[in-house]
Design a protein around this motif. Structure first.
Motif, PDB file in Angstrom:
ATOM      1  N   SER A  25      33.428  39.870  33.055  1.00  0.00           N
ATOM      2  CA  SER A  25      32.719  39.495  32.010  1.00  0.00           C
ATOM      3  C   SER A  25      33.502  38.397  31.293  1.00  0.00           C
ATOM      4  CB  SER A  25      32.460  40.614  30.912  1.00  0.00           C
ATOM      5  OG  SER A  25      33.689  41.036  30.484  1.00  0.00           O
ATOM      6  N   ARG A  26      32.620  37.485  30.734  1.00  0.00           N
ATOM      7  CA  ARG A  26      33.159  36.039  30.016  1.00  0.00           C
ATOM      8  C   ARG A  26      33.364  36.325  28.610  1.00  0.00           C
ATOM      9  NH1 ARG A  26      29.585  30.741  30.128  1.00  0.00           N
ATOM     10  NH2 ARG A  26      31.071  29.447  29.557  1.00  0.00           N
ATOM     11  N   ASP A  27      34.541  36.196  28.367  1.00  0.00           N
ATOM     12  CA  ASP A  27      35.145  36.481  26.894  1.00  0.00           C
ATOM     13  C   ASP A  27      36.323  35.561  26.648  1.00  0.00           C
ATOM     14  OD1 ASP A  27      35.790  37.194  24.253  1.00  0.00           O
ATOM     15  OD2 ASP A  27      35.867  39.306  24.705  1.00  0.00           O
ATOM     16  N   PHE A  28      35.750  34.261  25.916  1.00  0.00           N
ATOM     17  CA  PHE A  28      36.603  33.365  25.750  1.00  0.00           C
ATOM     18  C   PHE A  28      37.657  33.643  24.711  1.00  0.00           C
ATOM     19  CE2 PHE A  28      37.796  29.248  23.402  1.00  0.00           C
ATOM     20  CZ  PHE A  28      38.278  28.515  24.220  1.00  0.00           C
ATOM     21  N   GLU A  29      37.331  34.424  23.420  1.00  0.00           N
ATOM     22  CA  GLU A  29      38.142  34.866  22.594  1.00  0.00           C
ATOM     23  C   GLU A  29      39.034  35.756  22.854  1.00  0.00           C
ATOM     24  OE1 GLU A  29      38.274  32.867  19.763  1.00  0.00           O
ATOM     25  OE2 GLU A  29      36.907  31.691  20.006  1.00  0.00           O
ATOM     26  N   HIS A  30      38.894  36.592  24.054  1.00  0.00           N
ATOM     27  CA  HIS A  30      39.847  37.500  24.155  1.00  0.00           C
ATOM     28  C   HIS A  30      39.658  37.475  25.746  1.00  0.00           C
ATOM     29  CE1 HIS A  30      37.633  38.597  20.722  1.00  0.00           C
ATOM     30  NE2 HIS A  30      38.925  39.304  20.311  1.00  0.00           N
ATOM     31  N   PRO A  31      40.662  36.560  26.312  1.00  0.00           N
ATOM     32  CA  PRO A  31      40.810  36.492  27.825  1.00  0.00           C
ATOM     33  C   PRO A  31      41.367  37.473  28.360  1.00  0.00           C
ATOM     34  CG  PRO A  31      42.181  34.890  26.825  1.00  0.00           C
ATOM     35  CD  PRO A  31      41.234  35.637  25.622  1.00  0.00           C
ATOM     36  N   ALA A  32      41.153  37.846  29.452  1.00  0.00           N
ATOM     37  CA  ALA A  32      41.617  39.132  30.335  1.00  0.00           C
ATOM     38  C   ALA A  32      43.009  38.821  30.721  1.00  0.00           C
ATOM     39  CB  ALA A  32      40.748  39.490  31.451  1.00  0.00           C
ATOM     40  N   SER A  33      43.366  37.661  31.054  1.00  0.00           N
ATOM     41  CA  SER A  33      44.604  37.286  31.541  1.00  0.00           C
ATOM     42  C   SER A  33      45.388  36.401  30.716  1.00  0.00           C
ATOM     43  CB  SER A  33      44.431  36.506  32.985  1.00  0.00           C
ATOM     44  OG  SER A  33      45.836  35.994  33.197  1.00  0.00           O
ATOM     45  N   PRO A  34      46.698  36.600  30.523  1.00  0.00           N
ATOM     46  CA  PRO A  34      47.622  35.434  29.833  1.00  0.00           C
ATOM     47  C   PRO A  34      48.215  34.531  30.438  1.00  0.00           C
ATOM     48  CG  PRO A  34      48.808  37.636  29.919  1.00  0.00           C
ATOM     49  CD  PRO A  34      47.501  37.676  30.709  1.00  0.00           C
ATOM     50  N   ASP A  35      48.001  34.450  31.712  1.00  0.00           N
ATOM     51  CA  ASP A  35      48.610  33.611  32.654  1.00  0.00           C
ATOM     52  C   ASP A  35      48.201  32.089  32.132  1.00  0.00           C
ATOM     53  OD1 ASP A  35      49.748  32.285  34.494  1.00  0.00           O
ATOM     54  OD2 ASP A  35      49.132  33.263  36.339  1.00  0.00           O
TER      55      ASP A  35
END
Length: 281
Positions: A25-35
């Motif tokens: 899913s797309r969530d710009f404010e809470h990205p799934a990866s911190p890379d």
């Protein structure tokens, strides 16, 4: 297969399906990866959780906003139609045509931008960060800039709320009688958590048309410069304001015969005019 087992497998499939959907899913404010690293693979973390901006990557085949992928944006095949300068990965439009010739990434497709996509994995932006722009001027009528200009509290008085109605942007701010300044920041006169030009729309000292540029009847930072730029400010209060004509005469910018100014103080300084006057003597 027993009915119970079939139901169990169906439930497991649905749960797995939900898991996959949430992972992609797309969530710009809470990205799934911190890379934050630059990416070279086609499928990479910088292509996930992208900004909800139709123009960001509309030339990429995997653009989630594209009609090709269930979105509503008409795709493009032109790299220059998208904001590839923000990418931290190679555009699919240039993967085979733009390769690094030397260095540690020799032979790999070139990264298209300066990797803002990677920076967004850590922080999407903070309103308390001031950014300096070195340019030849400011277009005060640009709405995207008008409310973003950083104001220096040391050169401005604390805003007042002594108007009956806002002089500008009535749809953005509450009625002046309802204003409550932030307890920790008196400059945030309307209490919205941000100090910008809107905090002066209920200040009777400010004329929203004081600045010669910008949109008429809309406050901008130039109006504040024209109103308070000749004033001495201490602890958020006006100590004194010089009359502009007296100030220019003291600086040698006005002749005794009141002829037009040869130059403006802030544009070409005082010394060139004084030097030319001495030469004429």
């Amino acid at each position: 297969m027993p009915r119970f087992a079939s139901v169990f497998l169906l439930c497991a499939f649905l749960v797995a399906g939900v898991g996959v959907a949430s992972a992609t899913s797309r969530d710009f404010e809470h990205p799934a990866s911190p890379d934050t690293a630059q990416q070279f693979a086609v499928d990479n973390v910088q292509r996930q959780d992208t900004p909800n901006d139709p123009g960001y990557d509309l030339a990429e085949p995997d653009d989630p906003d594209s009609t090709l992928n269930g979105g509503a944006v008409t795709p493009s095949t032109n790299l220059y139609d998208e904001q590839f300068g923000f990418f931290g990965f190679p555009s699919q439009r240039t993967r085979s045509s733009a390769l690094y010739a030397t260095g540690p990434n020799a032979g790999k497709p070139q990264i298209s931008g300066f990797n803002a996509a990677g920076a967004w994995k850590l922080e999407r932006g903070r309103p308390d960060v001031a950014i300096a722009i070195l340019d030849t001027g400011i277009k005060w009528d640009k709405e995207s800039l008008r409310l973003q200009i950083h104001l220096n509290k040391g050169e401005l008085p604390v805003p007042k709320a002594d108007r009956a109605t806002p002089s500008s942007d009535a749809g953005r701010v509450p009625p002046c009688s309802q204003w409550q300044a932030s307890p920790n920041n008196p400059y945030d006169a309307n209490g919205d958590g941000v100090f910008n030009v809107l905090d002066y729309v209920c200040d009777s000292r400010v004329d929203v048309n004081a600045g010669p540029h910008g949109v008429p009847n809309e406050i901008d930072a130039e109006d504040l410069i024209a109103t308070f730029g000749h004033c001495q400010i201490q602890s958020g209060e006006i100590v004194q304001c010089q009359r502009l004509r007296q100030r220019h005469r003291r600086l040698g910018l006005l002749r005794q015969r009141q002829r037009p100014l040869r130059c403006l103080e802030l544009l070409c300084g005082v010394e060139p005019w004084l030097r030319s006057r001495r030469e004429r003597r």
